[in-house]
Design a protein around this motif. Sequence first.
Motif: not given
Length: 217
Positions: A68-96
């Motif tokens: 997911c990096g800095t999470g640029r897709a996360l807002p769109a993913l959250r909007a798509a699944v709504g408050p009842s959905g579940t969104v995970f962002g996984a990355d192996l770089t702590p700084e990201m």
Amino acid sequence: MNEFSDSTPADGAGPRDRLGHQPHHVREFFGQRARHWDSRFPDDGPAYAAGVAELGLREGDRVLDAGCGTGRALPALRAAVGPSGTVFGADLTPEMLEEAVRAGRGAEAALLLADVSALPVRDGALDAVFAAGLISHLADPPHDLAELARVVRPRGRLALFHPIGRTALAARKGRPLTPDDLRAEPNLRPMLARSGWDLVQYVDEDARYLALAVRRG
């Protein structure tokens, strides 16, 4: 339902150093660039939203942003699944992941410090995976794509995405396209098939790259 597996690697990463892009090299590369990553690509938001839309997510779905990096897709993913959905962002770089939190995107998803080669997620727990710019950084693409298939339910979807196409990206980096490019359809389609996916849509144009696949089963 608890999506997480019973055992999570202590450092958040899988125990592999097998081929190609080794995790420690990827972590070092992106760790050095994390702080200024978003400022380098400030206009990618609409492209990410359009890529997420191709997944056809529904209210209540469970989705992973893999790498997911800095999470640029996360807002769109959250909007798509709504408050009842579940969104995970996984990355192996702590700084990201730190930058994702700093940008306020940590509120959109549960962030996991994890390598996609060994995700701390139960079999078939997810409805879809979104992966932007991921495949070029995998140490073992067939294995890692199979790991993404493991955590997705049968007929769930995978979107391999980039906000610009292969030709435009190669020009940006000053490199030629090569026949062994994993993102090229003749290479990608059989690799996805071996990893448990059927490629159902492929777009490679200057404005975007999208390979959409469906989980077999």
